[in-house]
Design an enzyme around this catalytic site. Structure first.
Site: not given
Ligand code: 0WE
Length: 263
Positions: A164, A171
Site C-alpha cells: 500500500y 491516507k
Molecule cells: O486506496 C486504495 C487504492 C487506491 C489507488 C488505486 C490505484 C490503482 C491504479 C490509488 N492509486 C492507484 N493507481 C493506479 O494506477 N485501496 C484501499 C485499495 C487497495 O490498494 C492497495 C491495497 C488496497 C486494499 C494496494 C496495495 C495493497 C493493498
C-alpha cells in the site's frame, strides 16, 4: 406504524444538496453513498475525470436524477473553482461533499516503499490528501446551512499493509486533514469525517497484485468472517451525513467487519 417521525427517517436529506467526487462505475464506493443519499431525498451532483469516465458516470448520475455532471480534476484549482461556481449558480447552497478520490502511480503500489520517487510521493499526497483541503476551501462559502464533508480512507493509513506504500502515507495525511478541517469548519456547523473501508473489489482495486488473496485473507481474519460490500459503505456514509452524524466530526469510522481490532 405510520407516524410523522417516520417521514424524517425515510427522507433524512430532503432539501439537501450533495456533490459526489469519485464515481468511476457502478462498483464505486462513492456510487454506494450517492444512492443512499438519493434514496434519502438528497439532490446530487457528480464529477468525472476524462471522457472514458464521463461515459460511465453520466448514465449513473442521470439514473438518480442528477443534472449537474461536471468534469473535475481535483489536482487543478481551476477545475475545482469552476465546479463549485457551477454549484453556486445552480443551487446557491451545498450541504455535503463526498470525496472518494485517490491516486498513486501504479509503480508506487508495489515493491519497496523506499523506492517512492519525490514526484510519486507528491502526486499521491496531492490527489489523495490535499484535494480534500482544496474541496473544503471551495465548498465552505456555499455551505451556509452547515453540512458535512466525507472522505474515504483505509487501514494502511495507520498500520503497514504490504504494497500500500505511499498510499498509506497519503491516507495518514488525509485522516489528519479530516481532524484539522473539522476544527476549522466546526463553528460553521460543517462536520468532516472519514470512512475507513475494508477491501472491496472496485476499479481502484483492479490490477492491485494479490488483491484476491487479500480479500480471502480479510474474510477469514475478521471477526465477522466476511468482507464488506459497497452498500455497507453507503449505509455508513448516509448515517454520517444524516441526523445520526449530527455531533460526529473529525473522526475515522471503520466498515471492515472488525478487521482493525485484530493483531
Ligand atoms: O486506496 C486504495 C487504492 C487506491 C489507488 C488505486 C490505484 C490503482 C491504479 C490509488 N492509486 C492507484 N493507481 C493506479 O494506477 N485501496 C484501499 C485499495 C487497495 O490498494 C492497495 C491495497 C488496497 C486494499 C494496494 C496495495 C495493497 C493493498
Amino acid at each position: 406504524m405510520e407516524t410523522t417521525q417516520a417521514t424524517s427517517f425515510a427522507k433524512p436529506y430532503a432539501g439537501q444538496k450533495a456533490v459526489i467526487l469519485g464515481v468511476a462505475n457502478e462498483r464505486s464506493l462513492a456510487w454506494a453513498i450517492a444512492q443512499e443519499l438519493h434514496r434519502g431525498g438528497a439532490e446530487l451532483a457528480f464529477t468525472f475525470l476524462g471522457d472514458a469516465l464521463e461515459r460511465r458516470v453520466r448514465p449513473l448520475a442521470e439514473s438518480v436524477g442528477a443534472t449537474i455532471i461536471e468534469p473535475c480534476n481535483v489536482s487543478d484549482d481551476g477545475q475545482l473553482n469552476a465546479l463549485f461556481n457551477k454549484l453556486k449558480e445552480r443551487w446557491g447552497v451545498l450541504h455535503h461533499v463526498i470525496h472518494s478520490v485517490a491516486f498513486a502511480n501504479r509503480e508506487d503500489l508495489d515493491g519497496r516503499f523506499i523506492n517512492t520517487s519525490r514526484a510519486g510521493f507528491m502526486t499521491a499526497m496531492d490527489v489523495s490528501a490535499y484535494s480534500l483541503v482544496a474541496c473544503a476551501k471551495f465548498a465552505e462559502p456555499l455551505m451556509t446551512e452547515g453540512g458535512s464533508l466525507l472522505t474515504l480512507s483505509y487501514y494502511g493509513a495507520e498500520k503497514v499493509v504490504p504494497n500500500y506504500n505511499v498510499m498509506g502515507v497519503a491516507k495518514a495525511a488525509l485522516e489528519a486533514c479530516v481532524r484539522y478541517l473539522a476544527w476549522d469548519m466546526g463553528p460553521k456547523k460543517i462536520r468532516v469525517n472519514a470512512i475507513s473501508a475494508g477491501p472491496v473489489k472496485t476499479l481502484a482495486a483492479a490490477g492491485i497484485r494479490d488483491f484476491r488473496t487479500m480479500l480471502a485473507t480479510a474474510e477469514e481474519k475478521t471477526p465477522l468472517k466476511e468482507t464488506i460490500e459497497q452498500d455497507d459503505v453507503g449505509y455508513l456514509g448516509g448515517f454520517l451525513c444524516g441526523p445520526g452524524g449530527k455531533h460526529i466530526t473529525g473522526t475515522t469510522m471503520y466498515v471492515d467487519s472488525g478487521a482493525h481490532i485484530m493483531s
